[in-house]
Design an enzyme around this catalytic site. Structure first.
Site, PDB file in Angstrom:
ATOM      1  N   GLY A 552      44.467  34.266  43.540  1.00  0.00           N
ATOM      2  CA  GLY A 552      44.347  35.714  42.865  1.00  0.00           C
ATOM      3  C   GLY A 552      45.684  36.036  42.186  1.00  0.00           C
ATOM      4  O   GLY A 552      46.712  35.262  42.523  1.00  0.00           O
ATOM      5  N   GLY A 554      48.071  39.588  40.800  1.00  0.00           N
ATOM      6  CA  GLY A 554      48.114  41.015  40.594  1.00  0.00           C
ATOM      7  C   GLY A 554      49.504  41.451  39.706  1.00  0.00           C
ATOM      8  O   GLY A 554      49.948  40.393  39.139  1.00  0.00           O
ATOM      9  N   GLN A 555      49.648  42.737  40.029  1.00  0.00           N
ATOM     10  CA  GLN A 555      50.820  42.894  39.012  1.00  0.00           C
ATOM     11  C   GLN A 555      52.199  42.467  39.414  1.00  0.00           C
ATOM     12  O   GLN A 555      52.981  42.226  38.196  1.00  0.00           O
ATOM     13  CB  GLN A 555      50.957  44.729  39.397  1.00  0.00           C
ATOM     14  CG  GLN A 555      51.742  45.273  38.365  1.00  0.00           C
ATOM     15  CD  GLN A 555      52.128  46.864  38.654  1.00  0.00           C
ATOM     16  OE1 GLN A 555      51.500  47.367  39.727  1.00  0.00           O
ATOM     17  NE2 GLN A 555      52.934  47.457  38.153  1.00  0.00           N
ATOM     18  N   PHE A 556      52.171  42.199  40.708  1.00  0.00           N
ATOM     19  CA  PHE A 556      53.798  41.438  40.950  1.00  0.00           C
ATOM     20  C   PHE A 556      53.771  40.065  41.272  1.00  0.00           C
ATOM     21  O   PHE A 556      54.982  39.444  41.428  1.00  0.00           O
ATOM     22  CB  PHE A 556      54.561  42.473  42.062  1.00  0.00           C
ATOM     23  CG  PHE A 556      54.672  43.762  41.627  1.00  0.00           C
ATOM     24  CD1 PHE A 556      55.382  43.999  40.799  1.00  0.00           C
ATOM     25  CD2 PHE A 556      53.897  44.659  42.341  1.00  0.00           C
ATOM     26  CE1 PHE A 556      55.556  45.481  40.393  1.00  0.00           C
ATOM     27  CE2 PHE A 556      54.011  45.915  42.108  1.00  0.00           C
ATOM     28  CZ  PHE A 556      55.021  46.445  41.093  1.00  0.00           C
ATOM     29  N   VAL A 559      48.755  34.631  44.149  1.00  0.00           N
ATOM     30  CA  VAL A 559      48.476  33.835  45.453  1.00  0.00           C
ATOM     31  C   VAL A 559      47.809  32.411  45.045  1.00  0.00           C
ATOM     32  O   VAL A 559      46.905  32.557  44.386  1.00  0.00           O
ATOM     33  CB  VAL A 559      47.533  34.680  46.347  1.00  0.00           C
ATOM     34  CG1 VAL A 559      47.445  33.916  47.781  1.00  0.00           C
ATOM     35  CG2 VAL A 559      47.992  36.155  46.542  1.00  0.00           C
ATOM     36  N   LYS A 590      52.113  33.459  48.496  1.00  0.00           N
ATOM     37  CA  LYS A 590      52.036  34.374  47.783  1.00  0.00           C
ATOM     38  C   LYS A 590      53.523  34.441  47.327  1.00  0.00           C
ATOM     39  O   LYS A 590      54.367  34.142  48.024  1.00  0.00           O
ATOM     40  CB  LYS A 590      52.215  35.538  48.742  1.00  0.00           C
ATOM     41  CG  LYS A 590      50.773  36.105  49.449  1.00  0.00           C
ATOM     42  CD  LYS A 590      51.004  37.555  49.833  1.00  0.00           C
ATOM     43  CE  LYS A 590      49.717  38.119  50.381  1.00  0.00           C
ATOM     44  NZ  LYS A 590      49.741  39.617  50.985  1.00  0.00           N
ATOM     45  N   ASP A 694      41.947  47.520  54.315  1.00  0.00           N
ATOM     46  CA  ASP A 694      40.820  46.654  53.584  1.00  0.00           C
ATOM     47  C   ASP A 694      40.148  45.800  54.236  1.00  0.00           C
ATOM     48  O   ASP A 694      40.020  44.796  53.802  1.00  0.00           O
ATOM     49  CB  ASP A 694      41.797  46.086  52.182  1.00  0.00           C
ATOM     50  CG  ASP A 694      40.775  45.620  51.295  1.00  0.00           C
ATOM     51  OD1 ASP A 694      39.479  46.040  51.286  1.00  0.00           O
ATOM     52  OD2 ASP A 694      41.411  44.790  50.444  1.00  0.00           O
TER      53      ASP A 694
END
Ligand SMILES: *[C@@H]1O[C@H](CO)[C@@H](O)[C@H](O)[C@H]1NC(C)=O
Ligand SMILES: *[C@@H]1O[C@H](CO)[C@@H](O)[C@H](O)[C@H]1NC(C)=O
Ligand SMILES: *[C@@H]1O[C@H](CO)[C@@H](O)[C@H](O)[C@H]1NC(C)=O
Length: 838
Positions: A552, A554-556, A559, A590, A694
């Site tokens: 996956g 994301g913004q920063f 993974v 990560k 989550d």
């Protein structure tokens, strides 16, 4: 239309930063009474900006008893302002000036200035306690204004600097003032109901003139107006009311003045209709319009259909596209009393841009004309927000208490756990020192003040502060200069009452995960104690990682699924005895993008610290890190069977069907076994006061023999993007797993984790063949949340899965109880699940 009155979408739109930090407010619209120097001019008073010398500072020290310095913002058009944010001058550690208190003045026309007061009549707002943290304060009541002034207040002569932001939305009603007869007092059998307009900001003599107040504060009254004292305001608080007796003409006349000539479509009047107290909706309204200097001679008349339900409601009056800049309406009594709590106007807003300066603020990025979220009737925005604000008002208190109690319980449970005994002792001392450290700039204030004042900060994690968690973290002692000495022991003792640390909601630290989502949310005190110890994980040689698959991004960061060679040496023997020596181990890595900003880096290091403390057989472990060089990496366990959602989707329940299709199966007992492990992992997290936020099958990993470990990668995976709901193009939320209070109030607690556990259990029993509420759209899910809040038996629960025995469904239903206190704890759930397993 069946507008959903508590739509959180709308409230989010109306808590939007108005452009100090974003730059939409131009330098020339920011002015001040004076400036210390050119480099501390008004234009440097933008929240979160470090230009110039880091803030606006007035020329001379601010004196107590003489509040005259101000920082002024011109928004160029009327705005509905719900929240303000302030910050001091930090300037990279050089500055140490901030406003401990301030007042707000506002004006709609630039000439008449009004001092803001809260609902209790208090003008002074508690401001900052250090030079760097942003403090957000809800404006209750909200302000409708074009100009706003921040006026620093001090208790002794001192230098003060400020950076500020306003949050809200454009005031599309365009209403500048209403004039009405003064509200009256109703003598109820037990006590009087005060039906005056308690927040009116105009002149009040025999009538109210030139102001706005309760009729435009966005707060709707209760069905039973006599009960408002239950919410700590006097009976009738929400309403302005008049009695027929005082009006020989039989009507109450209210005049509304607007910012310009508008093309009116409707007026909505929120009326009480409590027959038993002789209160009814008006039986007729007659409205006159004025566009230039003269009133039109032919009025418009309207009679609502009056029914026998005693609920307060909006009456919509069609204004038939009359053009006017003022409207005068005569509301006729239908009974001895008439009570209004809100009046809103809907006019042709398309004309707005052509006749006025264009709005200075940008709409949220995703609010495009084709976006369904924007089709909501804007006219209702204010009311709806107000309703939400009202709900929050009522619920925040309750939730604070719940959280408090939870902390207590958790602390007691903790104390009884042998394994954590020593940690508790250590934590109390470390945490109190850090706490004292954080506030030692500010000797004059006591900690008890802190608690009471911070309770209202940050109540909207979905508001702007949601995006700022890193800021708070980077100011924690270890990430700021460490030269300051911890405060003395005597300060320390004031912090810890009865040996139990307590914290306000505001002290919750949100961590922004590598993927731009929030990972665990934990109390700041826990954070502090965590940071007091060394990281127990070791550096791993990067070259021994072999990339396999991207899990996956994301913004920063990203993974990755990797194989790690020689990981065995790095792993603590306690959990990994079953891994053979020579095989590479499957790990999740990560990775922080190397161009990530400092805040993201600090967050990442923080996340490492937190993760390194989590030691439970049902929680994914941090194995090693690569932090000596970029990109920063965090290496965690990964389990061979992937995530539980995919795992179950590939399997079928035992039975004929599975026999026929030859699909792999999972027995009911193993389903229960997996659910029990999730409950156990959550029990551990909740014992540390960690909130996962989550929990879902996508975030549980499956190993050999149905072992489960809870992780937090779900949000970063494209595969599951449909499970998340995007707000303002920024925050993404797993709404189908979220409790009503998380969605409506942004509250994430262990109780909301329990809710998500119920949904997770439901997924498991359905073999993840269906998304929760798959028949509902995202918007409908949010509406359903409102039904949970209103609790009028219209909420839809997830149905009992075919495989699910009553005893398990009962557990699910208990997780979805409206009252957070009534939901079971993870201990109880864990025990109940153990009982279900044969
Ligand atoms: C409204 O009535 C309450 C209760 O009597 C009183 O305390 C308050 O000052 C009044 N407010 C105004 C604006 O008249
Ligand atoms: C007012 O708005 C309506 C609908 O938008 C439009 O049909 C009408 O012509 C407008 N009236 C005036 C006077 O512009
Ligand atoms: C209002 O009061 C007048 C007398 O002042 C009375 O004639 C009338 O019936 C009353 N109306 C209602 C609806 O109670």
């Amino acid at each position: 239309s069946s507008q959903y009155p508590y739509s959180p979408l709308l409230s989010r739109v109306c808590r939007y930063p108005l452009g100090m930090s974003g730059g939409q407010i131009q330098d020339e619209d920011i002015s001040a009474s004076s400036q210390w120097s050119e480099s501390t001019a008004a234009r440097y008073g933008r929240l979160d900006f470090e230009e110039g010398d880091g803030a606006w500072c007035p020329e001379i020290p601010v004196e107590p008893d003489n509040v005259k310095e101000f920082l002024q913002i011109d928004l160029r058009s009327l705005h509905f302002i719900t929240l303000v944010g302030t910050q001091g001058r930090h300037a990279g550690g050089i500055g140490n000036e901030f406003a401990q208190m301030y007042k707000i003045k506002y004006s709609r026309d630039g000439s008449r200035w009004i001092s803001w007061r809260n609902r209790q009549g208090k003008q002074v707002i508690e401001g900052n306690r250090n030079a760097y943290d942003i403090v957000l304060k809800d404006l209750e009541p909200p302000i409708i204004a074009r100009f706003v002034r921040f006026m620093p207040v001090t208790d002794h002569s001192m230098n003060v600097c400020m950076r500020v932001e306003l949050y809200g939305c454009e005031w599309l009603d365009g209403l500048v003032s209403y004039n009405a007869p003064v509200g009256e007092q109703m003598n109820l059998p037990a006590y009087p109901a005060y039906l005056n307009d308690s927040v009116y900001d105009g002149a009040v003599i025999y009538s109210m003139t030139e102001g706005l107040g309760q009729l435009t504060d966005g707060m709707c009254g209760l069905d039973d107006f006599t009960l408002s004292h239950l919410y700590n305001v006097w009976p009738g608080y929400d309403y302005v009311g008049w009695k027929n007796e005082s009006f020989p003409t039989g009507f109450v006349e209210i005049m509304f003045e607007f910012d310009r000539i508008r093309n009116f479509t409707t007026m909505k009047v929120h009326c009480n209709n409590m027959y038993s107290s002789h209160v009814k909706i008006f039986h007729q309204v007659v409205c006159y319009f004025r566009s230039d200097s003269d009133w039109e001679t032919t009025p418009l008349s309207f009679s609502p259909v009056v029914d026998e339900t005693p609920s307060a409601r909006f009456i919509t009056v069609s204004l038939a596209n009359h053009m006017a800049s003022a409207i005068k309406c005569q509301f006729y009594f239908a009974d001895a009393w008439m009570l209004f709590s809100e009046i809103t106007f809907q006019s042709d807003t398309a004309m707005y841009n052509t006749t006025l300066t264009p709005p200075q603020t940008e709409l949220p990025p995703n609010i495009q004309p084709d976006d369904p979220t924007h089709k909501v009737d804007d006219s209702n925005t204010r009311i709806l927000i107000g309703c939400l604000v009202a709900i929050i008002f009522i619920l925040v208190g309750i939730i604070v208490i719940i959280l408090w109690r939870q902390v207590w319980q958790k602390m007691l449970e903790k104390a009884s756990r042998r394994m954590l005994d020593d940690e508790l002792t250590a934590s109390l001392s470390i945490q109190s020192e850090t706490f004292a450290y954080n506030h030692n700039h500010n000797q004059s204030s006591t900690i008890s003040e802190q608690e009471s004042n911070t309770a209202y900060e940050h109540i909207f994690p979905l508001g702007p502060d949601y995006q700022e968690p890193s800021r708070l973290i980077c100011k924690l002692p270890e990430f700021s200069q460490s030269s300051d000495e911890p405060a003395s022991k005597s300060t320390t003792t004031t912090v810890v009452q009865d040996g139990v640390p307590h914290y306000a909601e505001a002290d919750i630290v949100n961590l922004q995960g590598v993927t731009g989502s929030n990972t665990y949310a934990i109390p700041a005190v826990t954070m502090d104690l965590l940071s007091g110890k060394d990281v127990a994980v070791e550096e791993f040689p990067r070259k021994l990682l072999t990339f396999k698959e991207k899990l996956g991004e994301g913004q920063f960061g990203e993974v990755h699924l990797c194989e790690a060679e020689g990981m065995q040496e790095f792993m603590n023997n306690e959990f990994f005895f079953d891994i053979s020596e020579d095989q590479p181990v499957l790990v999740a890595v990560k990775m922080l993008r190397s161009d990530a900003n400092k805040n993201a880096r600090n967050d990442f290091l923080k996340e490492i610290k937190i993760m390194s403390r989590l030691k439970d057989p049902n929680i994914i472990r941090l194995l090693a890190v690569c932090i000596y060089s970029d990109p920063l990496c965090m290496i965690t366990e990964y389990m061979e069977n992937g995530d539980l959602n995919q795992f179950l989707s590939r399997h079928e329940p035992e039975g004929h069907l599975a026999l026929l299709s030859n699909a792999p199966t999972v027995s009911f007992n193993n389903l229960c076994y997996m659910a029990t492990q999730i409950a156990s992992g959550m029990k551990y997290l909740s014992s540390l006061n960690f909130v996962h936020r989550d929990l879902a099958t996508r975030n549980c990993l499956v190993g050999k023999n149905y072992t489960i470990k809870i992780a937090d990668f779900g949000m970063s995976r494209n595969l599951y993007s449909g499970d998340y709901y995007r707000i303002q193009g920024r925050a993404v939320l797993p709404i189908r797993w979220m409790s009503w209070e998380s969605i409506l109030l942004g509250k994430f607690t262990t109780a909301s984790d329990v809710w998500a556990f119920g949904v997770t259990l439901w997924e498991i029993l359905n073999f993840c063949k269906e998304q929760p509420y798959s028949q509902l759209t995202d918007e409908q899910v949010i509406e359903n949340t409102g039904e949970f809040f209103r609790d009028q038996k219209r909420q839809i629960y997830l149905p009992q899965p075919v495989l699910c025995p009553d005893s398990l469904y009962k557990i699910m239903l208990s997780c979805w109880r409206r009252n957070t206190k009534e939901r079971p704890s993870f201990q109880e759930i864990h025990r109940a699940l153990l009982d279900i397993q044969p």
